[in-house]
Write a protein that holds these residues in place. Sequence first.
Motif, PDB file in Angstrom:
ATOM      1  N   GLY A  22      23.607  13.179  -1.466  1.00 55.70           N
ATOM      2  CA  GLY A  22      22.653  14.003  -2.196  1.00 55.70           C
ATOM      3  C   GLY A  22      21.241  13.668  -1.757  1.00 55.70           C
ATOM      4  O   GLY A  22      21.023  13.010  -0.733  1.00 55.70           O
ATOM      5  N   PRO A  23      20.222  14.097  -2.511  1.00 50.21           N
ATOM      6  CA  PRO A  23      18.836  13.808  -2.113  1.00 50.21           C
ATOM      7  C   PRO A  23      18.545  12.324  -1.949  1.00 50.21           C
ATOM      8  O   PRO A  23      17.847  11.926  -1.012  1.00 50.21           O
ATOM      9  CB  PRO A  23      18.016  14.422  -3.255  1.00 50.21           C
ATOM     10  N   ALA A  24      19.080  11.482  -2.854  1.00 45.14           N
ATOM     11  CA  ALA A  24      18.818  10.045  -2.742  1.00 45.14           C
ATOM     12  C   ALA A  24      19.482   9.457  -1.499  1.00 45.14           C
ATOM     13  O   ALA A  24      18.845   8.770  -0.696  1.00 45.14           O
ATOM     14  CB  ALA A  24      19.296   9.320  -3.997  1.00 45.14           C
ATOM     15  N   HIS A  62       4.476  14.526  -5.721  1.00 48.25           N
ATOM     16  CA  HIS A  62       4.756  13.224  -5.121  1.00 48.25           C
ATOM     17  C   HIS A  62       5.977  13.293  -4.215  1.00 48.25           C
ATOM     18  O   HIS A  62       6.004  12.655  -3.146  1.00 48.25           O
ATOM     19  CB  HIS A  62       4.977  12.161  -6.195  1.00 48.25           C
ATOM     20  N   THR A  63       6.991  14.056  -4.598  1.00 51.85           N
ATOM     21  CA  THR A  63       8.177  14.215  -3.766  1.00 51.85           C
ATOM     22  C   THR A  63       7.816  14.832  -2.426  1.00 51.85           C
ATOM     23  O   THR A  63       8.284  14.388  -1.370  1.00 51.85           O
ATOM     24  CB  THR A  63       9.214  15.082  -4.492  1.00 51.85           C
ATOM     25  N   VAL A  64       6.970  15.842  -2.453  1.00 50.34           N
ATOM     26  CA  VAL A  64       6.527  16.479  -1.208  1.00 50.34           C
ATOM     27  C   VAL A  64       5.763  15.475  -0.350  1.00 50.34           C
ATOM     28  O   VAL A  64       5.935  15.430   0.878  1.00 50.34           O
ATOM     29  CB  VAL A  64       5.671  17.725  -1.512  1.00 50.34           C
ATOM     30  N   ARG A  65       4.932  14.639  -0.977  1.00 46.52           N
ATOM     31  CA  ARG A  65       4.194  13.631  -0.207  1.00 46.52           C
ATOM     32  C   ARG A  65       5.143  12.634   0.457  1.00 46.52           C
ATOM     33  O   ARG A  65       4.931  12.227   1.605  1.00 46.52           O
ATOM     34  CB  ARG A  65       3.198  12.908  -1.111  1.00 46.52           C
ATOM     35  N   VAL A  66       6.189  12.205  -0.255  1.00 49.41           N
ATOM     36  CA  VAL A  66       7.169  11.290   0.341  1.00 49.41           C
ATOM     37  C   VAL A  66       7.817  11.940   1.558  1.00 49.41           C
ATOM     38  O   VAL A  66       7.921  11.326   2.637  1.00 49.41           O
ATOM     39  CB  VAL A  66       8.246  10.890  -0.693  1.00 49.41           C
ATOM     40  N   LEU A  67       8.265  13.178   1.407  1.00 45.89           N
ATOM     41  CA  LEU A  67       8.923  13.862   2.517  1.00 45.89           C
ATOM     42  C   LEU A  67       7.951  14.100   3.666  1.00 45.89           C
ATOM     43  O   LEU A  67       8.318  14.000   4.843  1.00 45.89           O
ATOM     44  CB  LEU A  67       9.524  15.173   2.021  1.00 45.89           C
ATOM     45  N   ALA A 312      15.088  10.807  -7.615  1.00 47.00           N
ATOM     46  CA  ALA A 312      15.997  10.382  -6.547  1.00 47.00           C
ATOM     47  C   ALA A 312      15.242  10.118  -5.250  1.00 47.00           C
ATOM     48  O   ALA A 312      15.488   9.118  -4.559  1.00 47.00           O
ATOM     49  CB  ALA A 312      17.082  11.439  -6.335  1.00 47.00           C
ATOM     50  N   VAL A 313      14.324  11.010  -4.899  1.00 45.77           N
ATOM     51  CA  VAL A 313      13.565  10.839  -3.652  1.00 45.77           C
ATOM     52  C   VAL A 313      12.620   9.646  -3.760  1.00 45.77           C
ATOM     53  O   VAL A 313      12.491   8.851  -2.820  1.00 45.77           O
ATOM     54  CB  VAL A 313      12.801  12.136  -3.316  1.00 45.77           C
ATOM     55  N   LEU A 314      11.958   9.499  -4.897  1.00 45.43           N
ATOM     56  CA  LEU A 314      11.076   8.346  -5.105  1.00 45.43           C
ATOM     57  C   LEU A 314      11.858   7.042  -4.986  1.00 45.43           C
ATOM     58  O   LEU A 314      11.437   6.100  -4.302  1.00 45.43           O
ATOM     59  CB  LEU A 314      10.401   8.458  -6.466  1.00 45.43           C
ATOM     60  N   GLU A 315      13.003   6.970  -5.668  1.00 48.59           N
ATOM     61  CA  GLU A 315      13.818   5.749  -5.632  1.00 48.59           C
ATOM     62  C   GLU A 315      14.320   5.458  -4.220  1.00 48.59           C
ATOM     63  O   GLU A 315      14.389   4.294  -3.797  1.00 48.59           O
ATOM     64  CB  GLU A 315      14.981   5.878  -6.604  1.00 48.59           C
ATOM     65  N   ALA A 316      14.688   6.512  -3.484  1.00 46.15           N
ATOM     66  CA  ALA A 316      15.172   6.310  -2.119  1.00 46.15           C
ATOM     67  C   ALA A 316      14.101   5.698  -1.240  1.00 46.15           C
ATOM     68  O   ALA A 316      14.382   4.812  -0.415  1.00 46.15           O
ATOM     69  CB  ALA A 316      15.646   7.641  -1.533  1.00 46.15           C
TER      70      ALA A 316
END
Length: 401
Positions: A22-24, A62-67, A312-316
């Motif tokens: 999944g996303p994570a 924030h998710t977009v910034r991580v990606l 999920a993305v932040l934690e990953a």
Amino acid sequence: MTGRQTIPAVTDSADVVILGAGPAGLTLGNLLLAAGIDCVVLERADRRHVQTRARAGFLAAHTVRVLDRHGLSDGLHRRGLPHGTCEFRTDGGRFRLDYGALGLGERHTVYPQQDLVTDLLTHYLAAGGRIRFETEALTVDDAAGVRPTVTVRDPEGRPCRWRARYVAGCDGRHGAARRSLPAAARHQRDHGVSWLGLLAEAPPSLDAVGYALHARGFAGHMARTPEVTRYYLQCERGTAPDAWSEERIWDELGLRMRTADHGPLHRGRIIHRSVIDLQSDVMETLRHGSLLLAGDAASLPAPAAAKGANLAVLEAELLAEALIDDLAHGDPGALDRYSPRCLAHIWRAQEFSHWMIQLLHAPYASDGEALFHESLRRSRVESLRTSRAHQEWFAENYVGI
């Protein structure tokens, strides 16, 4: 007849075995691969299912910034749509919040989760990443040891084992990672509310996220693409996904969203339906020896505030940083810091999700205590409508994680 249980031999290994695509899991896999860390993703479903399962669709800033930071955002910038408005409909009328101009001035990007997963998977495979589809993880063994193992069932149904330095449990609340841990590690709450979740082959009827508060129950409208819209209808616990006809669904949506006052909905074929019992839980801690949790395996926020995929993305990213520090730079203390760093974000997201559930749903009972809570709920709605300070708080928490 009794005998010794046969333990399958170890058939393969990796420094990090990631459970779940999944996303994570896929974000983590991409970040580890880019850092030269040996990893593999084990996923129980087939590739088609992974790339088509419909889930969330609102990505926080924030998710977009991580990606963006990791070169994983090309697809969402090409096809995602910025969104910064929500509309509340009540028996007292309707009002809108331009949350993108409030709080920290951040918007969501509307991008279906299955598209994000497809992007992450394509990038991972193009970079040479290893993934095993139709490989179900059964147990995580010896997580407290130096080299834990994961027992899996391969596509032919045969048991085999993977050895790892670390196991990243990104396989959801019912996956092998959680099953391998004591139940006492989980904090949980059942909110007593169920939704009929729907995908309609119809263009959005609003240019905003729609929240309808009605005596018959909550109704929600969320755009997914120009051709597909996500709807939610509060229903009784135990309702089967196919219990309501399409005609009844559209009639109930129209009634609760007050289309007689605010204009009709674009109707279309219902292409997917499910029933969601609103429940929340948090695993504490997220590290158990060599087993580390992320995504829905770490925490499940109720879907009232679109926090799951974003957490999920932040934690990953945080888990990738900790694993890279340990495996590439010899800093094992980074893994000890992973859990408290994540839990600070998780509990804030849980608190806001809980607040949203209380805002959107009237009490089922009609006794004095329920009437008291209903009056509090109406007061919250009125404060959100009239108080700029309340609106600023809402905007910051609605988009933030």
